[in-house]
Each structure stands twice: as C-alpha cells, then as structure tokens.
Write a protein that holds these residues in place. Structure first.
Motif, PDB file in Angstrom:
ATOM      1  N   LYS A 242      -8.022   5.694  -3.107  1.00  0.00           N
ATOM      2  CA  LYS A 242      -7.066   4.914  -1.804  1.00  0.00           C
ATOM      3  C   LYS A 242      -7.937   5.610  -0.656  1.00  0.00           C
ATOM      4  O   LYS A 242      -8.322   6.745  -0.667  1.00  0.00           O
TER       5      LYS A 242
ATOM      6  N   CYS B 278      -3.722   8.260   4.317  1.00  0.00           N
ATOM      7  CA  CYS B 278      -2.951   8.365   5.709  1.00  0.00           C
ATOM      8  C   CYS B 278      -2.113   9.166   5.908  1.00  0.00           C
ATOM      9  O   CYS B 278      -1.276   9.222   4.998  1.00  0.00           O
TER      10      CYS B 278
ATOM     11  N   VAL C  62       0.561   8.553   2.824  1.00  0.00           N
ATOM     12  CA  VAL C  62       0.508   7.293   2.349  1.00  0.00           C
ATOM     13  C   VAL C  62      -1.048   7.024   1.822  1.00  0.00           C
ATOM     14  O   VAL C  62      -1.917   7.375   2.434  1.00  0.00           O
TER      15      VAL C  62
ATOM     16  N   LYS D 176      -3.385   3.977   1.187  1.00  0.00           N
ATOM     17  CA  LYS D 176      -3.505   2.729   1.335  1.00  0.00           C
ATOM     18  C   LYS D 176      -4.588   2.016   0.536  1.00  0.00           C
ATOM     19  O   LYS D 176      -5.666   2.715   0.322  1.00  0.00           O
TER      20      LYS D 176
ATOM     21  N   PRO E 201       0.804  -0.390   0.026  1.00  0.00           N
ATOM     22  CA  PRO E 201       0.779   0.862  -0.118  1.00  0.00           C
ATOM     23  C   PRO E 201       1.311   1.986  -0.835  1.00  0.00           C
ATOM     24  O   PRO E 201       2.612   1.435  -1.302  1.00  0.00           O
TER      25      PRO E 201
END
Length: 144
Positions: free
Chosen positions: A98, A101, A108, A110, A118
């Motif tokens: 992923k 973030c 997170v 995403k 997410p």
C-alpha cells in the motif's frame, strides 16, 4: 491482496547491452555502434544488496501506481518509509502492499484503486513496515 516472498537472488547475473537510443513505438534494428555500454539489471535495480528482497504482488489494489497482479516488486529494507512511499507492510500479521500516508498522527495505508478502501491504522493495530518498494517488474509474455 497477498504477497509471495521470493527472497534474494543467487550470485551471477548476465551483462546486457544497453543501447543509447530510445525506442519509439516499435523496435528498430539496433546496430552495434549504438551500444552505449553493458548493464546489469541486478546492479541497476540493486537487487543483490543484502537489504533488498523480491516479492510477487497478488491483487489489483495498486494498479493506479502501475503495480499489477503478478508483478515482481523490488523492496528495500534500508529506506526509512515516509509519507507517499509504497511499502510492504504487515497489519496485524497480514502482509499488504500500500501507499503510506501520514495525516498528522494518523497513519493510513491507501490503495491505488478506487475499488479498495483505505486502511486506517487504529489503536491496538500492529503495523510493521517491511520495506519500501523501489521498482516493479512486469512480464508481457501472454504465456506467463
């Protein structure tokens, strides 16, 4: 999405010709005088370094980043993962690929495909970053 760890490469590796011209939409016949130098893909991708490993990506959640089902990802454990990096991580022992973030203190993970939500890292979740994806390699062989 899941990940198959392939591990480090064995010793060896062939030197390949690197041509000094760019190929438009076809492949013109390369003449020997266009060879700029010999290159090694394992040197170019730094895949023989002890801190680098390969994984096979499964799933379509990262297609927007150009990483597709079946692609090989080159992962560097020596890079400190920062906001915006694509990472290989484990969330509660489940491996994922992923985009990392950081929104203030919130982390997170995403996807790069609108069909996948997410993944917010919540209190009590265990997040371990295994490395940063530096390259991906895709086969264009229809038989592969």
């Amino acid at each position: 999405m899941s990940i198959t760890f392939l591990g480090p490469l064995q010793e060896g590796g062939a030197q390949l010709p690197f041509y000094s011209f760019k190929v438009p939409a076809g492949f013109p016949s390369p003449a020997a005088d266009h060879i700029e130098r010999q290159i090694s893909l394992d040197q170019l991708l730094d895949i023989r370094a002890p801190h680098v490993y390969l994984v096979r990506i499964e799933g379509s959640s990262m297609e927007g980043a150009g990483i597709y089902d079946g692609d090989l990802a080159v992962v560097d454990r020596s890079i400190t993962a920062e906001h915006g990096h694509i990472v290989i991580a484990a969330v509660n022992s489940e491996p994922v690929c992923k985009r990392l973030c950081k929104q203030g203190t919130q982390i997170v993970l995403k996807s790069e495909n609108a069909g996948f939500p997410p993944r917010y890292i919540l209190e009590g979740d265990e997040l371990i970053i295994w490395g940063v994806v530096t390259f991906s390699v895709r086969s264009h062989d229809p038989k592969a």
